[in-house]
Enzyme design. Structure first.
Site, PDB file in Angstrom:
ATOM      1  N   SER A 102       0.817  -1.208   0.000  1.00  0.00           N
ATOM      2  CA  SER A 102       0.000   0.000   0.000  1.00  0.00           C
ATOM      3  C   SER A 102       0.854   1.263   0.000  1.00  0.00           C
ATOM      4  O   SER A 102       1.604   1.521  -0.928  1.00  0.00           O
ATOM      5  CB  SER A 102      -0.951  -0.053   1.194  1.00  0.00           C
ATOM      6  OG  SER A 102      -1.922   0.959   1.135  1.00  0.00           O
ATOM      7  N   ASP A 243      -2.376   6.266  -3.538  1.00  0.00           N
ATOM      8  CA  ASP A 243      -1.257   5.613  -2.870  1.00  0.00           C
ATOM      9  C   ASP A 243      -0.732   4.493  -3.753  1.00  0.00           C
ATOM     10  O   ASP A 243      -1.166   4.337  -4.898  1.00  0.00           O
ATOM     11  CB  ASP A 243      -1.648   5.122  -1.474  1.00  0.00           C
ATOM     12  CG  ASP A 243      -2.603   3.946  -1.502  1.00  0.00           C
ATOM     13  OD1 ASP A 243      -3.332   3.804  -2.510  1.00  0.00           O
ATOM     14  OD2 ASP A 243      -2.649   3.172  -0.534  1.00  0.00           O
TER      15      ASP A 243
END
Length: 451
Positions: A102, A243
């Site tokens: 992530s 992200d």
């Protein structure tokens, strides 16, 4: 229940260090394949990844594990996490895998797992996987004639792009908008600019040159300075920061100010309530969302249901109580009318839709409430359980008593890093800062003494 491998969002850690080793990745493939090998049909798994260098290593290890367990593997390559969830359902797969850490630095990596319905696995299934990982798992291998095959899937990003475009209302185009987008040198570096361009926007892209080691480096939703600068430089109407795996989004308005997930959820909740498509008479967020959001929703006659940190817990509550909007302050926005997990690009399109329909600027649209002063500090730990210490517990109890009726206190271990997170919020900024700093000092002193 003690979690041995899984955190709040899958398994995560430093690449080539336990648990992010090729050996464990292969064993996870065998364990998951064993659990989801149900029925007589030919079983299949889809595997996506972000742009980290270690993704190649872990992808190949997981292919070995899944094929050894008797599953066919469809390799998607670099693609956003929400695309993996969508394609798991679309391709009628038994399991979906996203290899990503992530928003973490490139040296970290992780394994996120989705069931055949496109939702992240429950705590119960993760516990079963953990149990298998600590057994003689090689006794679960498929016989020679049932070993799986692996193939690369062509055109998967274009299927996701078409899916994303369909989430924008048909009467809305993005013509006339100049959009700066930061892809974090991550999984959305191809799909996000292309989807926005096909919807009519003028696109200025940064963070779209991944090299294996620059994912999230001074870019993306956790480092917005580069995007803020670009918005000023090109006079963009909006900046969109994703992200590394594109399941979260942070917005930069035309003035360069940052808009977090709480404000985005407020916009979507208010808009959907006006359109009479909001379900559950409110939204779902976590214990970290700002008290200002709760007060804003209350003034609109809407509720805020809170869960533990982690978008999977938000989604579980949404499913159980029939909500269709939920998310996190960090920018995970889950819109269950469209998908099963956070999707940064889809959430951004809802904001762009509101901008186009109203003719107002992003700064006007996205400032729905004044946030209550909130401070979050992290205490790094090397082991032990400082929150079980009586001195720490007493300090927490004292702080909670002081904030009664004035604010909130949230202290929790991180599910993805060796940190204790200390957050307080309230109407008195000086009080909030003092309480957080005092608690950080207490936890830090206990940690030092234990070491």
């Amino acid at each position: 229940m003690t979690r041995r491998y899984f955190g709040t969002d899958g398994i995560r850690g430093l690449s080539n260090r336990f648990p992010m080793t090729p050996d464990l990745a292969m064993r996870v493939g065998i364990a998951v394949g064993t659990i989801f090998r149900r029925g007589d049909h030919r079983h299949r798994v889809v595997i996506g990844k972000d742009t980290r260098l270690s993704g190649y290593m872990l992808e190949n290890a997981m292919v070995a594990g899944f094929t050894a367990a008797g599953l066919d593997v469809f390799l998607l390559g670099p693609i956003p996490t929400p695309a993996v969830a969508m394609l798991t359902r679309s391709l009628r797969a038994d399991i979906g895998v996203m290899i990503s850490a992530s928003h973490n630095p490139f040296a970290d990596n992780g394994i996120k797992l989705f069931g055949p319905d496109g939702y992240k696995l429950s705590d119960e299934i993760e516990a079963r996987i953990e149990d298998l990982l600590e057994q003689d798992i090689y006794g679960q291998l498929a016989p020679a004639h049932e070993i799986g095959r692996a193939k690369r899937v062509e055109g998967d990003i274009y299927r996701y792009i078409e899916f994303v475009k369909r989430t924008l209302p048909r009467d809305v185009t993005l013509h006339g908008l100049r959009v700066a987008i930061d892809c974090a040198n991550g999984a959305a570096y191809k799909v996000a600019p292309l989807a926005l361009w096909e919807l009519g926007a003028e696109i200025v892209t940064i963070g779209n040159e991944p090299n294996g080691t620059n994912i999230n480096f001074e870019c993306g939703s956790t480092h917005t300075a580069a995007l803020q600068k670009k918005v000023h430089e090109v006079r963009a109407d909006i900046g969109i920061a994703l992200d590394g795996d594109a399941d979260r989004v942070i917005i930069v308005d035309e003035t360069g100010a940052v808009v977090d997930g709480d404000q985005l959820m407020a916009v979507i909740a208010e808009t959907w309530a006006q359109d009479q498509i909001l379900r559950g008479d409110g939204i779902v967020a976590t214990i970290m969302s700002n008290l200002g959001l709760e007060r804003f929703l209350s003034n609109k006659g809407l509720a805020l249901a809170r869960t533990k940190v982690g978008d999977r817990y938000v989604v579980e509550h949404m499913r159980q109580h029939n909500f269709n909007v939920g998310g996190e302050q960090s920018g995970h926005i889950v819109l269950s009318d469209f998908g099963t997990t956070g999707d940064g690009l889809v959430a951004a399109l809802q904001i762009l839709s509101a901008v186009k329909r109203t003719g107002r600027t992003v700064s006007e649209i996205c400032r729905r409430f004044e946030p209550v002063p909130q401070l979050l500090r992290n205490v790094r730990i090397s082991g032990g359980k400082p929150l079980d210490n009586p001195v720490v517990q007493q300090a927490i109890a004292d702080a909670e008593s002081e904030l009664v009726g004035k604010g909130r206190l949230v202290i929790r271990p991180s599910g993805t890093e060796p940190l204790i997170r200390v957050m307080a919020e309230g109407d008195d900024r000086e009080q909030v800062e003092r309480i957080v700093n005092e608690l950080v000092d207490v936890i830090g002193s206990v940690r030092s003494a234990a070491a």
